[in-house]
Design an enzyme around this catalytic site. Structure first.
Site, PDB file in Angstrom:
ATOM      1  N   LYS A 172       0.848  -1.205   0.000  1.00 37.86           N
ATOM      2  CA  LYS A 172       0.000   0.000   0.000  1.00 37.86           C
ATOM      3  C   LYS A 172       0.879   1.249   0.000  1.00 37.86           C
ATOM      4  O   LYS A 172       1.612   1.502   0.944  1.00 37.86           O
ATOM      5  CB  LYS A 172      -0.914   0.062   1.231  1.00 37.86           C
ATOM      6  CG  LYS A 172      -1.960   1.172   1.071  1.00 37.86           C
ATOM      7  CD  LYS A 172      -2.684   1.542   2.340  1.00 37.86           C
ATOM      8  CE  LYS A 172      -2.011   2.618   3.123  1.00 37.86           C
ATOM      9  NZ  LYS A 172      -1.918   3.925   2.438  1.00 37.86           N
ATOM     10  N   LEU A 176      -0.816  10.093  -0.688  1.00 36.13           N
ATOM     11  CA  LEU A 176      -0.326  11.283  -1.392  1.00 36.13           C
ATOM     12  C   LEU A 176       0.403  10.916  -2.684  1.00 36.13           C
ATOM     13  O   LEU A 176       0.488  11.731  -3.602  1.00 36.13           O
ATOM     14  CB  LEU A 176       0.604  12.095  -0.481  1.00 36.13           C
ATOM     15  CG  LEU A 176      -0.048  12.706   0.760  1.00 36.13           C
ATOM     16  CD1 LEU A 176       0.986  13.372   1.644  1.00 36.13           C
ATOM     17  CD2 LEU A 176      -1.119  13.712   0.355  1.00 36.13           C
ATOM     18  N   GLY A 223       7.096   4.929   8.114  1.00 39.36           N
ATOM     19  CA  GLY A 223       6.229   6.084   8.295  1.00 39.36           C
ATOM     20  C   GLY A 223       6.528   6.761   9.617  1.00 39.36           C
ATOM     21  O   GLY A 223       7.630   6.635  10.157  1.00 39.36           O
ATOM     22  N   THR A 227       2.083   6.539  13.831  1.00 42.15           N
ATOM     23  CA  THR A 227       1.429   5.435  13.109  1.00 42.15           C
ATOM     24  C   THR A 227       2.124   4.119  13.447  1.00 42.15           C
ATOM     25  O   THR A 227       1.454   3.101  13.680  1.00 42.15           O
ATOM     26  CB  THR A 227       1.465   5.677  11.584  1.00 42.15           C
ATOM     27  OG1 THR A 227       0.973   6.975  11.302  1.00 42.15           O
ATOM     28  CG2 THR A 227       0.632   4.661  10.841  1.00 42.15           C
ATOM     29  N   GLU A 245      10.216   1.206  10.389  1.00 42.96           N
ATOM     30  CA  GLU A 245      11.201   2.219   9.980  1.00 42.96           C
ATOM     31  C   GLU A 245      10.519   3.563  10.188  1.00 42.96           C
ATOM     32  O   GLU A 245       9.665   3.963   9.387  1.00 42.96           O
ATOM     33  CB  GLU A 245      11.562   2.050   8.494  1.00 42.96           C
ATOM     34  CG  GLU A 245      12.221   0.735   8.152  1.00 42.96           C
ATOM     35  CD  GLU A 245      13.666   0.668   8.607  1.00 42.96           C
ATOM     36  OE1 GLU A 245      14.258   1.709   8.941  1.00 42.96           O
ATOM     37  OE2 GLU A 245      14.198  -0.454   8.636  1.00 42.96           O
ATOM     38  N   CYS A 279      13.834  11.049   5.974  1.00 41.78           N
ATOM     39  CA  CYS A 279      13.783  10.574   7.366  1.00 41.78           C
ATOM     40  C   CYS A 279      15.107  10.856   8.068  1.00 41.78           C
ATOM     41  O   CYS A 279      15.139  11.075   9.270  1.00 41.78           O
ATOM     42  CB  CYS A 279      13.429   9.102   7.412  1.00 41.78           C
ATOM     43  SG  CYS A 279      14.488   8.095   6.386  1.00 41.78           S
ATOM     44  N   GLU A 378      10.757  15.596  15.279  1.00 41.64           N
ATOM     45  CA  GLU A 378      10.970  15.643  13.836  1.00 41.64           C
ATOM     46  C   GLU A 378      10.051  16.703  13.217  1.00 41.64           C
ATOM     47  O   GLU A 378       8.850  16.704  13.450  1.00 41.64           O
ATOM     48  CB  GLU A 378      10.624  14.269  13.244  1.00 41.64           C
ATOM     49  CG  GLU A 378      10.816  14.192  11.759  1.00 41.64           C
ATOM     50  CD  GLU A 378      10.382  12.843  11.195  1.00 41.64           C
ATOM     51  OE1 GLU A 378       9.220  12.454  11.397  1.00 41.64           O
ATOM     52  OE2 GLU A 378      11.204  12.186  10.554  1.00 41.64           O
TER      53      GLU A 378
HETATM   54  P1  NAD Z   1       2.477   8.216   7.994  1.00 37.61           P
HETATM   55  O1  NAD Z   1       2.776   7.418   9.212  1.00 37.61           O
HETATM   56  O2  NAD Z   1       1.410   9.239   8.081  1.00 37.61           O
HETATM   57  O3  NAD Z   1       2.047   7.248   6.784  1.00 37.61           O
HETATM   58  C1  NAD Z   1       2.881   6.241   6.294  1.00 37.61           C
HETATM   59  C2  NAD Z   1       2.028   5.185   5.634  1.00 37.61           C
HETATM   60  O4  NAD Z   1       1.209   4.591   6.632  1.00 37.61           O
HETATM   61  C3  NAD Z   1       1.076   5.709   4.558  1.00 37.61           C
HETATM   62  O5  NAD Z   1       0.962   4.754   3.534  1.00 37.61           O
HETATM   63  C4  NAD Z   1      -0.235   5.822   5.301  1.00 37.61           C
HETATM   64  O6  NAD Z   1      -1.376   5.722   4.485  1.00 37.61           O
HETATM   65  C5  NAD Z   1      -0.146   4.635   6.228  1.00 37.61           C
HETATM   66  N1  NAD Z   1      -0.975   4.748   7.430  1.00 37.61           N
HETATM   67  C6  NAD Z   1      -1.303   5.867   8.110  1.00 37.61           C
HETATM   68  N2  NAD Z   1      -2.115   5.549   9.150  1.00 37.61           N
HETATM   69  C7  NAD Z   1      -2.275   4.206   9.112  1.00 37.61           C
HETATM   70  C8  NAD Z   1      -3.011   3.281   9.898  1.00 37.61           C
HETATM   71  N3  NAD Z   1      -3.754   3.667  10.949  1.00 37.61           N
HETATM   72  N4  NAD Z   1      -2.946   1.975   9.566  1.00 37.61           N
HETATM   73  C9  NAD Z   1      -2.197   1.554   8.527  1.00 37.61           C
HETATM   74  N5  NAD Z   1      -1.509   2.384   7.720  1.00 37.61           N
HETATM   75  C10 NAD Z   1      -1.533   3.695   8.019  1.00 37.61           C
HETATM   76  O7  NAD Z   1       3.846   8.845   7.514  1.00 37.61           O
HETATM   77  P2  NAD Z   1       4.120   9.786   6.255  1.00 37.61           P
HETATM   78  O8  NAD Z   1       3.685  11.172   6.587  1.00 37.61           O
HETATM   79  O9  NAD Z   1       3.579   9.158   5.018  1.00 37.61           O
HETATM   80  O10 NAD Z   1       5.716   9.718   6.158  1.00 37.61           O
HETATM   81  C11 NAD Z   1       6.558  10.555   6.858  1.00 37.61           C
HETATM   82  C12 NAD Z   1       7.171   9.817   8.030  1.00 37.61           C
HETATM   83  O11 NAD Z   1       7.857   8.663   7.569  1.00 37.61           O
HETATM   84  C13 NAD Z   1       8.223  10.653   8.725  1.00 37.61           C
HETATM   85  O12 NAD Z   1       8.074  10.506  10.109  1.00 37.61           O
HETATM   86  C14 NAD Z   1       9.531  10.032   8.260  1.00 37.61           C
HETATM   87  O13 NAD Z   1      10.626  10.230   9.123  1.00 37.61           O
HETATM   88  C15 NAD Z   1       9.158   8.608   8.155  1.00 37.61           C
HETATM   89  N6  NAD Z   1      10.100   7.907   7.289  1.00 37.61           N
HETATM   90  C16 NAD Z   1      10.946   6.996   7.855  1.00 37.61           C
HETATM   91  C17 NAD Z   1      11.888   6.341   7.056  1.00 37.61           C
HETATM   92  C18 NAD Z   1      12.827   5.317   7.631  1.00 37.61           C
HETATM   93  O14 NAD Z   1      13.391   4.550   6.842  1.00 37.61           O
HETATM   94  N7  NAD Z   1      13.037   5.258   8.923  1.00 37.61           N
HETATM   95  C19 NAD Z   1      11.947   6.629   5.694  1.00 37.61           C
HETATM   96  C20 NAD Z   1      11.063   7.573   5.166  1.00 37.61           C
HETATM   97  C21 NAD Z   1      10.133   8.197   5.971  1.00 37.61           C
END
Ligand code: NAD
Length: 489
Positions: A172, A176, A223, A227, A245, A279, A378
């Protein structure tokens, strides 16, 4: 353009019959709509992935390797199309997305080869005529949930090792940036049907059922911390393994033995690349006092020279932020910092020259400390808060004073200082003089709130397999330790 979900090798609408809009963050125009997936769609995808698993897990390693190499070949053939698609829905400059495409191809190649290497080990047997095999098996169906900032790279870091290990996948993308992931239906279409399935939709409606479905056996999530924490609780209810991650708040130490101009370029790149929506963006700078004034002036001047504009253009350093919500979050964080005493040296507002698009000026702040949210959490925006420190020991102590542990960087010409910092700062990746560079063959991941599990490297393959001990006794005979017991004095 692909704007349908892909389940069991077929392009489908959602059972919800609803669609949602995908917006270009540079123009604020609607690019297209995509299906608004729900639990029913997820169950169809999970069923297809379970059916495909029966065959895929047993397929020979040479055949599987060839199919993964074919993925890489197709990615390169369609690279420009893909790079432009990522830019149109995510806002990252196309020049950076060409790199992302190449890294994705390279990741599939790496795991194509690693997947045909060892699947375990043989350990010393405890008794005569025995062998103890440790065999690493796939989990089954992997639920892969990815964010928007590196939408296909983070997909590849999960899907490539998952497939190489013999798992099947339900993927999934972020709501966005669904298009560049849906595009992969055509990249994966030579794989047996159901080996990869792509659903799209919102977290609660479409992501959560992937975690709670009894038909998924491992969750691989990238993410935010919030979450990730929520999904960890859901997964724990089924004792399902989850690989997290999550976000970071990476420190960046600038020692006083370096060339300041070089340090400014390294620092600005690490803070502002992809508008700080990385990230491992540097989110806190600790600069040693003797060079602090020059470094801060250099950061202010260099930040002003960065070119904001249409991310499809050739001479653009920074595009828009991904969404209006993200821009408002950055503005609120800066306003809060200023209220708590931070000083804006440059940036801090929406640039005047754009009448649309979620643009924001790269921002340098001083007079910050750990009491401020801008230093503690962050932000995920184009900000560089700089704190002046007396010596390397203070820099290390402040850098380590965090709930996060994703990445950390130092600039110095002295190995002793670099290694002191590397050994004492809790972080999954520590960069000395070349921040943000990753390597397919080396693990990437977080400590503390930044998550657990690793992607890339052999570690990233092992996270998608579990060990089974197979004990072989090649001579069947009565054992002295079976019933009936005999006591002999
Ligand atoms: P997010 O947690 O809002 O969403 C990430 C994904 O999770 C999306 O696909 C979203 O639809 C899904 N999601 C959201 N709520 C959910 C739920 N209740 N159940 C299941 N899926 C759900 O994060 P974002 O805004 O898309 O991404 C930014 C974040 O990701 C930042 O905190 C960033 O640091 C982190 N990130 C971490 C890494 C890493 O490798 N550590 C890499 C890139 C981004």
């Amino acid at each position: 353009m692909l704007n349908l979900m892909w389940i069991n090798g077929e392009f489908v609408e959602s059972a919800s019959t609803q669609r949602f809009e995908v917006i270009n963050p540079a123009t604020e125009e609607v690019i297209t709509t995509v299906p608004r997936g729900n639990g029913e769609d997820v169950e169809r995808a999970v069923a297809a992935a379970n059916a495909a698993y029966l065959h895929w897990r047993k397929i020979g390693s040479l055949e599987r390797k060839e199919m993964l190499h074919e993925v890489a070949r197709k990615i390169r053939t369609r690279g420009e199309e893909l790079a432009q698609l990522i830019t149109s829905e995510g806002g990252k400059p196309v020049i950076e997305n060409r790199d992302e495409v190449e890294w994705v191809a390279s990741c599939f190649e790496y795991y194509a080869e690693l997947g045909r290497d060892q699947i375990g080990r043989v350990v010393a047997p405890v008794f005569e005529h025995q062998m103890s095999l440790v065999v690493k098996e796939p989990f089954g169906v992997v639920a892969a949930i990815v964010p928007w900032n590196y939408p296909i790279l983070l997909m590849a870091w999960k899907v490539a090792p998952a497939l190489a290990a013999g798992n099947t996948v339900v993927l999934k993308p972020s709501e966005l940036t669904p298009l560049c992931n849906l595009f992969f239906a055509e990249i994966f279409d030579h794989l047996p049907r159901g080996v990869v399935n792509i659903v799209c939709g919102f977290g609660k409606e479409c992501g959560e059922p992937m975690v709670t479905s009894p038909g998924t056996h491992l969750v691989a999530f990238t993410g935010s911390v919030d979450t990730g924490r929520h999904l960890a609780v859901l997964a724990a209810q089924q004792l399902k393994k989850i690989h997290l991650e999550l976000g970071g708040n990476d420190p960046f130490i600038v020692c006083d033995d370096i060339d300041v101009d070089t340090a400014v370029r390294a620092a600005a790149w690490t803070a502002f690349l992809n508008n700080g929506q990385v990230c491992t963006s540097a989110e806190r700078f600790y600069v040693l006092e003797p060079i602090a004034k020059k470094f801060i002036e250099g950061m202010a001047e260099f930040s002003k020279s960065l070119r904001l504009g249409n991310p499809m253009g050739p001479d653009v350093d920074l595009g828009p932020l991904v969404s209006e919500a993200q821009r408002q979050k950055v503005e609120a964080r800066i306003a809060q910092g200023v209220q708590q005493g931070a000083k804006i040296i440059t940036g801090g507002k929406r640039p005047a020259q754009f009448d649309c698009g979620y643009f924001f000026e790269p921002t340098v702040l001083t007079q910050v400390d750990e009491g401020m949210e801008i230093m503690r959490s962050e932000t995920f925006g184009p900000i560089a808060p700089i704190q002046v420190v007396k010596n390397i020991e203070e820099a290390i102590a402040r850098a380590n004073n965090s709930e996060y542990g994703l990445g950390a960087s130092i600039l110095t010409n002295y190995l002793e200082k670099a290694m002191l910092a590397a050994e004492n700062i809790k972080a999954g990746t520590f960069w000395i003089n070349d921040p943000l560079t990753d390597n397919d063959a080396a693990p990437f991941g977080g400590m503390r709130l930044s998550g657990h599990g690793r992607e890339l490297g052999i570690e990233g393959l092992d996270d998608f397999r579990e060990a089974k001990h197979i004990l072989i006794d090649y001579k069947l005979e009565r054992k002295s330790y079976w019933f009936p017991y005999r006591w002999e004095k």
